[in-house]
Design an enzyme around this catalytic site. Structure first.
Site, PDB file in Angstrom:
ATOM      1  N   LYS A 150       0.817  -0.860  -0.331  1.00 21.85           N
ATOM      2  CA  LYS A 150      -0.022  -0.059  -0.005  1.00 21.85           C
ATOM      3  C   LYS A 150       0.741   1.335  -0.147  1.00 21.85           C
ATOM      4  CE  LYS A 150      -1.808   2.557   1.601  1.00 21.85           C
ATOM      5  NZ  LYS A 150      -2.065   4.423   1.826  1.00 21.85           N
TER       6      LYS A 150
ATOM      7  N   GLU B  36      10.090  16.018  14.831  1.00 21.29           N
ATOM      8  CA  GLU B  36      10.319  15.931  14.908  1.00 21.29           C
ATOM      9  C   GLU B  36       9.780  16.464  13.624  1.00 21.29           C
ATOM     10  OE1 GLU B  36       9.039  12.329  12.237  1.00 21.29           O
ATOM     11  OE2 GLU B  36      10.840  11.613  11.703  1.00 21.29           O
TER      12      GLU B  36
HETATM   13  P1  NDP Z   1       0.848   8.153   8.333  1.00 25.26           P
HETATM   14  O1  NDP Z   1       2.244   7.759   9.155  1.00 25.26           O
HETATM   15  O2  NDP Z   1       0.354   8.327   8.226  1.00 25.26           O
HETATM   16  O3  NDP Z   1       1.174   7.117   6.596  1.00 25.26           O
HETATM   17  C1  NDP Z   1       2.112   6.789   6.809  1.00 25.26           C
HETATM   18  C2  NDP Z   1       1.784   5.447   5.398  1.00 25.26           C
HETATM   19  O4  NDP Z   1       1.025   4.586   6.679  1.00 25.26           O
HETATM   20  C3  NDP Z   1       1.112   6.107   4.472  1.00 25.26           C
HETATM   21  O5  NDP Z   1       0.658   5.002   3.245  1.00 25.26           O
HETATM   22  C4  NDP Z   1      -0.382   5.813   4.832  1.00 25.26           C
HETATM   23  O6  NDP Z   1      -1.398   6.036   4.171  1.00 25.26           O
HETATM   24  C5  NDP Z   1      -0.393   5.151   5.416  1.00 25.26           C
HETATM   25  N1  NDP Z   1      -1.841   5.075   6.884  1.00 25.26           N
HETATM   26  C6  NDP Z   1      -1.942   6.406   7.420  1.00 25.26           C
HETATM   27  N2  NDP Z   1      -2.921   5.893   8.300  1.00 25.26           N
HETATM   28  C7  NDP Z   1      -3.169   4.262   8.437  1.00 25.26           C
HETATM   29  C8  NDP Z   1      -3.521   3.287   8.908  1.00 25.26           C
HETATM   30  N3  NDP Z   1      -4.854   4.252   9.651  1.00 25.26           N
HETATM   31  N4  NDP Z   1      -3.604   2.286   8.628  1.00 25.26           N
HETATM   32  C9  NDP Z   1      -3.023   1.567   7.609  1.00 25.26           C
HETATM   33  N5  NDP Z   1      -2.134   2.577   6.852  1.00 25.26           N
HETATM   34  C10 NDP Z   1      -2.021   4.182   7.238  1.00 25.26           C
HETATM   35  O7  NDP Z   1       2.517   9.527   7.699  1.00 25.26           O
HETATM   36  P2  NDP Z   1       2.185  11.436   7.045  1.00 25.26           P
HETATM   37  O8  NDP Z   1       2.076  10.856   5.411  1.00 25.26           O
HETATM   38  O9  NDP Z   1       0.775  11.479   7.693  1.00 25.26           O
HETATM   39  O10 NDP Z   1       3.289  12.197   7.382  1.00 25.26           O
HETATM   40  C11 NDP Z   1       2.755  12.757   8.981  1.00 25.26           C
HETATM   41  C12 NDP Z   1       4.455  12.480   9.537  1.00 25.26           C
HETATM   42  O11 NDP Z   1       4.863  11.541   9.585  1.00 25.26           O
HETATM   43  C13 NDP Z   1       5.453  13.400   9.253  1.00 25.26           C
HETATM   44  O12 NDP Z   1       5.628  14.474   9.148  1.00 25.26           O
HETATM   45  C14 NDP Z   1       6.843  13.044   9.859  1.00 25.26           C
HETATM   46  O13 NDP Z   1       6.553  13.237  11.101  1.00 25.26           O
HETATM   47  C15 NDP Z   1       5.896  11.959  10.222  1.00 25.26           C
HETATM   48  N6  NDP Z   1       6.682  10.179   8.824  1.00 25.26           N
HETATM   49  C16 NDP Z   1       8.226   9.657   9.540  1.00 25.26           C
HETATM   50  C17 NDP Z   1       8.211   8.535   7.885  1.00 25.26           C
HETATM   51  C18 NDP Z   1       9.455   7.730   8.974  1.00 25.26           C
HETATM   52  O14 NDP Z   1      10.575   7.374   7.707  1.00 25.26           O
HETATM   53  N7  NDP Z   1       9.821   6.975   9.448  1.00 25.26           N
HETATM   54  C19 NDP Z   1       7.352   8.444   6.670  1.00 25.26           C
HETATM   55  C20 NDP Z   1       6.902   9.331   6.327  1.00 25.26           C
HETATM   56  C21 NDP Z   1       5.975  10.274   7.445  1.00 25.26           C
HETATM   57  P3  NDP Z   1      -2.374   7.695   3.454  1.00 25.26           P
HETATM   58  O15 NDP Z   1      -0.620   8.164   2.355  1.00 25.26           O
HETATM   59  O16 NDP Z   1      -3.035   7.359   2.634  1.00 25.26           O
HETATM   60  O17 NDP Z   1      -2.471   8.477   4.459  1.00 25.26           O
END
Ligand code: NDP
Length: 453
Positions: A154, A356
């Site tokens: 996904k 972060e």
């Molecule tokens: P999320 O944690 O929301 O998203 C990461 C992934 O999880 C995406 O594919 C998202 O889908 C999916 N997801 C979201 N909600 C659910 C759920 N309930 N069940 C299953 N999958 C889900 O990160 P964001 O994109 O909102 O980013 C927010 C913040 O998170 C960033 O600003 C950063 O601080 C941190 N982050 C950290 C990362 C890392 O590498 N450690 C990577 C990305 C973000 P969808 O795209 O549809 O929301």
């Protein structure tokens, strides 16, 4: 069917429209994976290995196409995007050595023979974030497939294009239907369905700590296996005896790479007080020298942020009156640009220092000595990576052992190599990806006793 429009973050122009899958479509994909599972598991080890190598070759043959998709779909600089596509192929090739090496043990017991098998865990749900769509997909995909599991990925809603293409390339390489599927859609719909469905036996999630901890709780209801790679607030510790020129020249790239949208970003620089001023003098030209601009230009080192919302979030850490020591350039006009920004001095409770940011913002603080450096480095709920700059090998080892984090570099900022383990302490994650042991995260150990008497 609803769709999601992918925007080019450097131009704000629409690039593609991608269907958003429904929960029913997720169920159908899970059924296809379940149907493919016995066949994939039964593929002879040598044949599974050569399929993975063929997959790697096809990905390599499409390196430029994948890189260009990432340039327009995520704003990654083209040099970085080529590396990312190459990383997918490298990981597939590394784990192609897995099927023939899924070794069990023979354990001495009375009255018979005792052996262990590493059985495939089952259908793997791979939930990928937007910051590194290709590498993070590959890190789960390679070992999961090698261990004999079907995978449903996904991708993040904003950045599905390369994952969709890699899914097509898997079929072109000869992977059987249903073994690797890509399901674009909303996390709260498709991602959540993967988490909730009983036939999905393992979730690999990279993203925010907030969503990761919720998914872990959801997985707990079915005792579903889970690997989490979450946030970070890593420290780059510079001691007075370090090669200061080198430490300062490299520090910007340790935090501004991928515009700071990197869980390993060294976003807190801790500098021994006696060399603080000198370090700042050296850091300024290094920061001003970061080439920010058109991601399609091979000379570009930093592109835009992923979205307008994310830029607003990053900017909120640098309010009017924030202690900006200096900042680099960013293009004007369309695009979600934000300049490399250095904050100093900052208070210990400044959100830019404690949270972060996930953008090109770094805080620099002085520390008195080794003990204070370790205390501040560990004063965070996170523990993903970090760097230590010193010429004293004893200190390097002492500090490396004392900092509570999964990946450390001494006199370097390298933290991710596909053949070494990667993952976090504390709220930065659970489990490890990559390296020689990653197959263990995609297998269950089965113990079998055969009586001989
Ligand atoms: P999320 O944690 O929301 O998203 C990461 C992934 O999880 C995406 O594919 C998202 O889908 C999916 N997801 C979201 N909600 C659910 C759920 N309930 N069940 C299953 N999958 C889900 O990160 P964001 O994109 O909102 O980013 C927010 C913040 O998170 C960033 O600003 C950063 O601080 C941190 N982050 C950290 C990362 C890392 O590498 N450690 C990577 C990305 C973000 P969808 O795209 O549809 O929301």
């Amino acid at each position: 069917m609803s769709t999601f429009t992918v925007l080019n973050p450097a131009t704000e122009q629409a690039v593609a429209s991608v269907p958003a899958s429904s929960a029913e479509q997720a169920d159908e994909a899970i059924s296809r994976a379940a149907a493919a599972q016995p066949g994939w598991r039964a593929v002879a080890p040598g044949e599974r290995a050569s399929l993975l190598r063929r997959f790697a070759d096809v990905v390599d043959a499409h390196n430029e196409e994948l890189a260009q998709l990432e340039v327009t779909g995520t704003g990654h600089p083209v040099g970085q995007a080529r590396w990312e596509a190459g990383n997918v192929a490298a990981v597939l090739r590394y784990y192609s050595a897995g099927p023939e090496r899924l070794l069990g043990q023979q354990i001495p017991v009375p009255g018979g023979l005792n052996v262990t098998f590493k059985e495939p865990v089952g259908i793997v749900g791979l939930i990928v974030p937007w910051n590194f769509p290709m590498p993070i997909l590959g890190w789960g995909l390679g070992p999961a497939l090698a261990a004999g599991n079907p995978v449903i990925a996904k991708p993040a809603e904003r950045t599905p294009l390369t994952a969709i293409r890699i899914g097509e390339l898997a079929l072109e390489a000869g992977l059987p239907e249903g073994v690797f599927q890509v399901l674009p859609g909303k996390g709260s719909v498709v991602g959540q369905r993967l988490v909730d469905h009983e036939l999905v036996r393992k979730i690999v999630f990279t993203g925010s700590t907030e969503v990761g901890s919720k998914l872990m709780a959801d997985c707990a209801r079915q005792v579903k296996r889970v690997t989490l790679e979450l946030g970070g607030k890593s420290a780059n510790i510079v001691f007075a005896d370090a090669d200061l020129e080198q430490a300062a020249a490299t520090a910007p790239y340790a935090v501004f790479d991928n515009a700071g949208q990197d869980c390993c970003a060294r976003s807190r620089i801790l500098v021994e007080r006696s060399v603080f001023d000198r370090f700042m003098e050296l850091l300024e030209p290094a920061v001003l020298g970061v080439a920010v601009g058109d991601p399609g230009d091979p000379g570009t080192e930093m592109g835009p942020l992923i979205s307008a919302e994310h830029r607003a979030r990053v900017a909120s850490y640098v309010p009017d009156g924030a202690p900006v020591a200096f900042r680099g350039q960013a293009p004007a006009g369309p695009g979600y640009w934000y300049p490399p920004t250095v904050l100093a001095p900052v208070g210990a409770d400044d959100p830019a220092f404690t949270e972060e940011v996930f953008g090109p913002v770094v805080t620099v603080v002085p520390v008195e000595d080794e003990a204070e450096a370790i205390r501040i480095a560990n004063d965070t709920p996170y523990g993903l990576s970090g760097s230590i700059w010193t010429r004293d090998i004893g200190r390097a080892l002492r500090v490396a052992r004392a900092v509570e984090t999964g990946n450390l570099s001494v006199n370097s900022h390298a933290s991710v190599r596909y053949w070494t383990p990667f993952g976090g302490f504390k709220q930065s994650g659970l489990g490890r990806e990559l390296g020689p042991d990653a197959l263990d995260a995609f297998t269950e150990v089965k113990n079998v006793f055969i009586a001989t008497e």
